[in-house]
Design a protein around this motif. Sequence first.
Motif, PDB file in Angstrom:
ATOM      1  N   MET A  67       0.788  -1.087   0.081  1.00 36.06           N
ATOM      2  CA  MET A  67       0.043   0.100  -0.026  1.00 36.06           C
ATOM      3  C   MET A  67       0.921   1.289   0.084  1.00 36.06           C
ATOM      4  N   LEU A  68       2.090   1.252   0.782  1.00 28.93           N
ATOM      5  CA  LEU A  68       2.821   2.358   0.838  1.00 28.93           C
ATOM      6  C   LEU A  68       3.511   2.347  -0.811  1.00 28.93           C
ATOM      7  N   ALA A  69       3.894   1.331  -1.188  1.00 27.35           N
ATOM      8  CA  ALA A  69       4.298   1.314  -2.687  1.00 27.35           C
ATOM      9  C   ALA A  69       3.442   2.100  -3.625  1.00 27.35           C
ATOM     10  N   THR A  70       2.174   1.724  -3.311  1.00 26.12           N
ATOM     11  CA  THR A  70       1.071   2.135  -4.170  1.00 26.12           C
ATOM     12  C   THR A  70       1.215   3.599  -4.046  1.00 26.12           C
ATOM     13  N   ALA A  71       1.030   4.276  -2.663  1.00 33.12           N
ATOM     14  CA  ALA A  71       1.210   5.749  -2.620  1.00 33.12           C
ATOM     15  C   ALA A  71       2.241   6.319  -3.248  1.00 33.12           C
ATOM     16  N   LEU A  72       3.519   5.720  -3.429  1.00 33.55           N
ATOM     17  CA  LEU A  72       4.644   6.044  -4.206  1.00 33.55           C
ATOM     18  C   LEU A  72       4.546   6.288  -5.643  1.00 33.55           C
ATOM     19  N   VAL A  73       3.951   5.360  -6.144  1.00 35.07           N
ATOM     20  CA  VAL A  73       3.702   5.121  -7.357  1.00 35.07           C
ATOM     21  C   VAL A  73       2.427   6.490  -7.815  1.00 35.07           C
ATOM     22  N   PHE A  74       1.658   6.481  -7.085  1.00 31.60           N
ATOM     23  CA  PHE A  74       0.662   7.547  -6.959  1.00 31.60           C
ATOM     24  C   PHE A  74       1.360   8.966  -7.392  1.00 31.60           C
ATOM     25  N   ILE A  75       2.348   9.289  -6.298  1.00 33.64           N
ATOM     26  CA  ILE A  75       2.768  10.483  -6.146  1.00 33.64           C
ATOM     27  C   ILE A  75       3.735  10.925  -7.553  1.00 33.64           C
ATOM     28  N   TRP A 115       9.604   6.332  -7.764  1.00 34.87           N
ATOM     29  CA  TRP A 115      10.355   4.785  -8.447  1.00 34.87           C
ATOM     30  C   TRP A 115      10.723   3.956  -7.211  1.00 34.87           C
ATOM     31  N   PHE A 116      10.804   4.255  -6.096  1.00 37.27           N
ATOM     32  CA  PHE A 116      11.109   3.458  -4.800  1.00 37.27           C
ATOM     33  C   PHE A 116       9.870   2.706  -4.798  1.00 37.27           C
ATOM     34  N   GLY A 117       8.508   3.164  -4.832  1.00 33.54           N
ATOM     35  CA  GLY A 117       7.195   2.213  -4.827  1.00 33.54           C
ATOM     36  C   GLY A 117       7.346   1.490  -6.187  1.00 33.54           C
ATOM     37  N   PHE A 118       7.389   2.131  -7.408  1.00 32.04           N
ATOM     38  CA  PHE A 118       7.391   1.402  -8.831  1.00 32.04           C
ATOM     39  C   PHE A 118       8.218   0.118  -8.678  1.00 32.04           C
ATOM     40  N   ASN A 119       9.284   0.231  -8.377  1.00 30.92           N
ATOM     41  CA  ASN A 119      10.263  -0.846  -8.566  1.00 30.92           C
ATOM     42  C   ASN A 119      10.532  -1.892  -7.353  1.00 30.92           C
ATOM     43  N   GLY A 120      10.357  -1.115  -6.072  1.00 32.29           N
ATOM     44  CA  GLY A 120      10.307  -1.823  -4.616  1.00 32.29           C
ATOM     45  C   GLY A 120       9.046  -2.477  -4.370  1.00 32.29           C
TER      46      GLY A 120
END
Length: 452
Positions: free
Chosen positions: A56-64, A265-270
């Motif tokens: 869910m955190l990764a999702t938020a990072l991709v959203f940003i 990208w930390f969320g995109f790849n992570g």
Amino acid sequence: MITITAADSLLALAPSAIETLAPSTVAESASAAEALTALKTQVDSNALTANNVWMMLATALVFIMHLGFAGVEAGFTQAKNTVNILFKNTLTPAIGLLSYAIVGFMIMYPSEWIFDGIFGIGFGLTPPVDAEGALNLGYNTGYTYWTDFLFQGMFAATTATIVSGAVAERIKISSYLIFTAIYVSFIYPLIGSWHWGGGFLAELGFYDFAGSTLVHSVGGWAALAGIIILGPRIGKYGKNGEINDFPGSSVPLAVIGVFLLWLGWFGFNGGSVLSADPATTSLVLVTTSLAACAGAVSGILTANFVFKRLDLGMGLNGILAGLVGITAGADLMSPLEAIIIGLISGALVVMAAVALDRLKLDDCVGAVAVHLACGIFGTLAVGMFGAKAGLEQFQHQLVGVAVAGAVAFGSSFTIFKVLDLIWGIRVSAEHEKAGMDSHEHGIRGYTIVYDE
């Protein structure tokens, strides 16, 4: 992970151990087995929670990242079109996520193949239920069904955003939004199903960890089709071969946008690890960042050699180039290999931008150079570097690039061409010269008010 394995092993041994015990100890051993079962349940629950929270955190990072794209595009384009750029970047995730929810998600992850490995239909927003008819939100052992939808939906909307910057400053807003809805509903998820959905590319052995091809080059091919049909902006290319650079509205805004994309990208790849596994996730974040750093250095050095100046724009696109280049194999590469991929990507983005200008293909923000050129290279790099390197893997990667590219470009070109034939996809010359903001939106992005 170790705790779960230990609990599973102890639980598996419990029945045979109970049979060998004296009657007086059977009751105590049964209680121990029950305790182990309870322990395993708790461990599984904790692991699911940890994985799901990270996803869910990764999702938020991709959203940003959508805010990052908005900043890059608005900063690199002319001030008279700022509101138009921001308008598109506001509606792209909205339309993209709705399109993916209604149609795209069920195409991308088929539960039943209609044409084996090519096209199928999944559950969409109606998740599977268990034998008792109860809602089964456990999409897999790592995270819930709903988390998976939202994470994948953000990827889908990101693909459409790539097109926005390339076709900026001369495309009709209505045509762009219709294209976005069609592309995210059908084309992106169809291509994605061939690999991430378990289709024929997955069976072939093609590998794309987080989307150098399935997201970035698929978006890049669409951007290329768009700028071919649209043609260059008025005054971009002179009759004698000169290239006119239009001043961007805000260099600081572009820099902020790039760093927001790097953060995302930390969320995109992570997040593409699809769990909170500490070893793999931390490696992916390291390779991702090192590639970005190498891309920045390489982009600036290459641009300095070509243009004889320290070009900040190419440094920023070099960062994005490194990020795109590492995305396909971020979990397979060593830190040194990630640096090499970033260095090559940073140089490649400069050369691709120069080549596009020589071909008079006007890409306002360098989206084709970043996402298409480096997306292709990053995908092929899986066969050249890292744990899967080898001639056979390179051939698999080449097939995936070719198939995805043919379908993405062909379908995008067709959609844009049909829209152009129906009502045209380009604004009038008068509107383009005056700026999209005043004619399409009635407000300006930058207004200075002086007190009299």
